[in-house]
Scaffold this active site. Structure first.
Site, short mmCIF file in Angstrom:
data_model
loop_
_atom_site.label_atom_id
_atom_site.label_comp_id
_atom_site.label_asym_id
_atom_site.label_seq_id
_atom_site.Cartn_x
_atom_site.Cartn_y
_atom_site.Cartn_z
N ARG A 1 0.80 -1.22 0.00
CA ARG A 1 0.00 0.00 0.00
C ARG A 1 0.84 1.28 0.00
O ARG A 1 0.31 2.38 -0.12
CB ARG A 1 -0.98 -0.02 1.18
CG ARG A 1 -2.12 -1.02 0.93
CD ARG A 1 -3.24 -0.85 1.92
NE ARG A 1 -2.84 -1.25 3.27
CZ ARG A 1 -3.33 -0.72 4.38
NH1 ARG A 1 -4.23 0.24 4.32
NH2 ARG A 1 -2.93 -1.15 5.55
N TYR B 1 8.60 -5.16 14.83
CA TYR B 1 8.47 -4.92 13.39
C TYR B 1 9.31 -3.72 12.96
O TYR B 1 9.39 -2.71 13.66
CB TYR B 1 7.01 -4.62 13.01
CG TYR B 1 6.00 -5.68 13.31
CD1 TYR B 1 6.39 -7.00 13.54
CD2 TYR B 1 4.64 -5.37 13.35
CE1 TYR B 1 5.45 -7.99 13.80
CE2 TYR B 1 3.69 -6.35 13.61
CZ TYR B 1 4.09 -7.65 13.84
OH TYR B 1 3.16 -8.61 14.11
N ASN C 1 -3.10 -6.88 19.68
CA ASN C 1 -1.69 -7.25 19.63
C ASN C 1 -0.90 -6.21 18.85
O ASN C 1 -1.19 -5.94 17.69
CB ASN C 1 -1.57 -8.63 18.94
CG ASN C 1 -0.13 -9.02 18.67
OD1 ASN C 1 0.78 -8.58 19.37
ND2 ASN C 1 0.07 -9.85 17.66
N ARG D 1 26.81 21.56 6.01
CA ARG D 1 26.72 20.23 5.40
C ARG D 1 27.68 19.26 6.07
O ARG D 1 28.48 19.67 6.92
CB ARG D 1 26.99 20.36 3.90
CG ARG D 1 25.86 21.13 3.17
CD ARG D 1 26.23 21.42 1.73
NE ARG D 1 26.68 20.22 1.07
CZ ARG D 1 27.55 20.21 0.04
NH1 ARG D 1 28.05 21.36 -0.41
NH2 ARG D 1 27.92 19.08 -0.51
N LYS E 1 31.04 23.01 4.20
CA LYS E 1 31.06 21.56 4.02
C LYS E 1 32.44 21.02 4.33
O LYS E 1 33.43 21.60 3.87
CB LYS E 1 30.68 21.23 2.56
CG LYS E 1 30.60 19.74 2.29
CD LYS E 1 31.12 19.35 0.91
CE LYS E 1 32.62 19.33 0.87
NZ LYS E 1 33.18 18.81 -0.40
N ALA F 1 33.11 38.73 3.11
CA ALA F 1 31.91 38.41 2.32
C ALA F 1 32.29 37.92 0.94
O ALA F 1 33.23 38.44 0.32
CB ALA F 1 31.04 39.66 2.20
N SER G 1 37.09 40.43 1.24
CA SER G 1 35.84 40.08 0.56
C SER G 1 36.13 39.63 -0.87
O SER G 1 37.03 40.15 -1.52
CB SER G 1 34.92 41.30 0.52
OG SER G 1 34.54 41.63 1.84
N ARG H 1 44.91 40.50 -8.12
CA ARG H 1 43.85 41.13 -8.92
C ARG H 1 44.50 42.12 -9.88
O ARG H 1 45.63 42.55 -9.66
CB ARG H 1 42.86 41.86 -7.99
CG ARG H 1 43.50 42.94 -7.18
CD ARG H 1 42.61 43.42 -6.04
NE ARG H 1 43.20 44.57 -5.36
CZ ARG H 1 42.85 44.97 -4.16
NH1 ARG H 1 41.92 44.32 -3.48
NH2 ARG H 1 43.42 46.03 -3.62
C1 UD1 Z 1 0.30 -8.81 12.71
C2 UD1 Z 1 -0.13 -9.74 13.84
C3 UD1 Z 1 -1.38 -9.16 14.51
C4 UD1 Z 1 -1.09 -7.76 15.02
C5 UD1 Z 1 -0.54 -6.88 13.90
C6 UD1 Z 1 -0.05 -5.58 14.47
C7 UD1 Z 1 0.47 -12.02 13.23
C8 UD1 Z 1 0.00 -13.30 12.67
N1 UD1 Z 1 -0.42 -11.03 13.30
O1 UD1 Z 1 -0.71 -8.80 11.75
O2 UD1 Z 1 -1.79 -9.96 15.60
O3 UD1 Z 1 -2.24 -7.18 15.58
O4 UD1 Z 1 0.57 -7.51 13.23
O5 UD1 Z 1 0.32 -4.72 13.44
O6 UD1 Z 1 1.63 -11.92 13.63
N2 UD1 Z 1 6.49 -9.91 8.11
C9 UD1 Z 1 7.60 -10.57 7.66
N3 UD1 Z 1 7.46 -11.76 7.03
C10 UD1 Z 1 6.25 -12.33 6.85
C11 UD1 Z 1 5.09 -11.66 7.31
C12 UD1 Z 1 5.26 -10.44 7.94
O7 UD1 Z 1 8.74 -10.09 7.82
O8 UD1 Z 1 6.20 -13.44 6.28
C13 UD1 Z 1 6.65 -8.60 8.77
C14 UD1 Z 1 6.03 -7.48 7.98
O9 UD1 Z 1 7.00 -6.86 7.16
C15 UD1 Z 1 5.55 -6.53 9.06
C16 UD1 Z 1 5.26 -7.45 10.24
O10 UD1 Z 1 5.96 -8.65 10.00
O11 UD1 Z 1 6.54 -5.61 9.47
C17 UD1 Z 1 3.77 -7.72 10.41
O12 UD1 Z 1 3.28 -8.33 9.26
P1 UD1 Z 1 1.81 -8.01 8.71
O13 UD1 Z 1 1.58 -8.83 7.53
O14 UD1 Z 1 1.64 -6.55 8.60
O15 UD1 Z 1 0.94 -8.58 9.93
P2 UD1 Z 1 -0.55 -8.25 10.24
O16 UD1 Z 1 -1.42 -9.09 9.40
O17 UD1 Z 1 -0.78 -6.81 10.25
#
Ligand code: UD1
Ligand code: CA
Length: 448
Positions: free
Chosen positions: A15, A103, A167, A313, A331, A360, A385, A420
């Site tokens: 998304r 995550y 969760n 920078r 920089k 300047a 300057s 100059r």
């Molecule tokens: C998951 C939880 C859900 C919780 C929610 C919170 C599970 C089964 N569900 O759901 O209970 O309320 O997060 O946001 O855990 N990811 C991987 N590999 C995979 C699948 C996912 O690395 O195979 C990572 C994704 O990149 C993401 C995170 O795990 O950062 C969560 O995955 P996502 O698919 O968003 O889980 P939800 O269905 O939202």
């Protein structure tokens, strides 16, 4: 308690509608995964494992820069959060402390919250939150703090969907037990995925304890869309501004000051409106940043004043009491104590000695089209300057360059350098010229 961290970052983030893997989108000038890693690092984990999948190459490269000690493992196919953790576990072979899983797209978890999960004595501990709108989150089936199981939205009954306790995705579990529980996960559910969340019921079935620790919903905020990214940026900035003010920073108009994840600002620093901090800025106590400055990769010492309209920078090092004025760009340059650069100047790849004044319009001509060269100016020198300092070049202590000079050769200490064209005055010639031109104009009018 020894800790290991697993950061799940394999998801595509469909998304976001982006070629960039979701966890590399930025807030506070840092990739989302850097935020998660920073929170986790605060617990001083023994090991950090990042699970990458979509855009793994880019994620691996970015993680290498953010946290060189973190290890990246590949989850080639995204078969669920439980499957993702299973990819990380071999890297934790022999580790018998507590594993915290979080995550990479959840940037607001506070270290103090992770600390509470680390300290929980239950076999499995889940970070939950009371959702304003529980939507599609997994629901926590609990009595008080005692957690029974987690049910995913897709698999939940209407009664379970009415539960507001959700969760967050952050789960802590003892390492040896985690390996055993993850090995037992099945994918016979509505999504056909290996749910990490199923380890709770599995632990309970073994007669082990599971616990809920809660935090404000704000901390659990995940990012799935560009709109959420923008909201997260706003939230991040609000947090940083509030924190800076608590730490004794004055901001004339805090809503217009933009921080990066690693911005460090000392006490009694005063910041004017419309100031942007890119990555890696540190400002010591008592410095002053005037309106409309853009700073990144720089260090500003006590008593220095910068701006308005200054750009610092990467590699700009300002010692105590340096003054940088308007329309000055610096920089990769080291400015010693008391250096003054008041106006309209570019200093790139330069070392400027104590007490030197840069006039300047001075420019270090540091680039020959292929190589960059350094300019060295000694202490208490005076650069007139509009001096062009054609690098590599050295100006000695106490030397002076005449305004408008193009300096291509080293200037000895104490010398005056004039580079100059010599000026000639022709007495009366301007008056004559104007008379001639005006007469011509008058003749043209008569003729028309
Ligand atoms: C998951 C939880 C859900 C919780 C929610 C919170 C599970 C089964 N569900 O759901 O209970 O309320 O997060 O946001 O855990 N990811 C991987 N590999 C995979 C699948 C996912 O690395 O195979 C990572 C994704 O990149 C993401 C995170 O795990 O950062 C969560 O995955 P996502 O698919 O968003 O889980 P939800 O269905 O939202
Ligand atoms: Ca999600």
């Amino acid at each position: 308690m020894t800790i290991a961290l697993i950061v799940l970052a394999a998801g595509q983030g469909t998304r976001m509608n982006s070629d960039l893997p979701k966890v590399l989108h930025r807030i506070g000038a840092a990739p989302l995964v850097a935020h998660a890693l920073a929170a986790g690092r605060a617990l001083e984990p023994e090991q950090v494992i990042v699970v990458a999948g979509h855009g793994a190459e880019a994620v691996t490269k970015a993680v290498g820069k953010i946290d060189p000690e973190a290890k990246v493992v590949l989850q080639a196919e995204q078969l669920g959060t439980g499957h993702a953790v299973a990819q990380a576990l071999p890297a934790l072979e022999g580790f018998d402390g507590r594993v915290i899983m979080l995550y990479g797209d959840t940037p607001f978890i506070r270290p103090e919250t992770l600390e509470r999960l680390a300290e929980s004595t239950a076999a499995v501990t889940v970070l939950g939150f009371e959702a304003a709108d529980p939507g599609r989150y997994g629901r926590l089936i609990a009595k008080g703090n005692a957690l029974d199981r987690i049910v995913e939205f897709k698999d939940a009954s209407d009664e379970e969907r009415a539960i507001m306790l959700c969760n967050s995705g952050v789960i802590a579990c003892d390492a040896v037990l985690l390996t055993e529980l993850v090995a037992g996960l099945k994918n016979d559910n509505a999504a056909g995925e290996y749910y990490l969340t199923d380890i709770v019921a599995a632990a309970r079935a073994k007669g082990l304890s599971a616990e809920v620790v809660t935090c404000p919903e704000e901390e659990t905020l995940g990012i799935n869309t560009r709109a959420e990214l923008a909201r997260a940026e706003a939230l991040f900035q609000a947090r940083m501004r509030a924190e800076a003010m608590e730490n004794g920073v004055t901001m004339v108009d805090p809503d217009t000051v933009w921080f990066a994840l690693d911005t460090y600002i000392g006490r009694d620093v005063v910041i004017g409106p419309n100031v942007v901090f890119g990555p890696d800025v540190t400002i010591e106590s008592g410095a002053q940043i005037e309106a409309f400055c853009h700073l990144e990769g720089c260090h500003i010492s006590r008593g220095a004043t910068v701006g308005p309209f200054a750009r610092l920078r990467p590699g700009a090092e300002l010692a105590e009491d340096v003054h940088i004025g308007n329309f000055v760009e610096v920089k990769n340059s080291i400015l010693a104590e008391g250096v003054k650069v008041g106006h309209l100047t570019y200093l790139g790849d330069a070392d400027i000695g104590e007490g030197t004044n840069i006039g300047a319009g001075t420019v270090t001509c540091n680039y020959d089209g292929v190589f960059k060269h350094r300019t060295t100016v000694g202490a208490n020198a005076f650069i007139g300057s509009d001096t062009m300092l054609v690098a590599p070049v050295t100006v000695g202590d106490g030397a002076l360059t005449g305004s408008g000079s193009v300096i291509t050769e080293n200037v000895p200490a104490g010398a005056i350098a004039l580079g100059r064209a010599k000026q000639m005055n022709r007495p009366g010639l301007a008056t004559k010229l104007f008379e001639m031109l005006r007469a011509k104009k008058a003749n043209m009018k008569k003729g028309s």
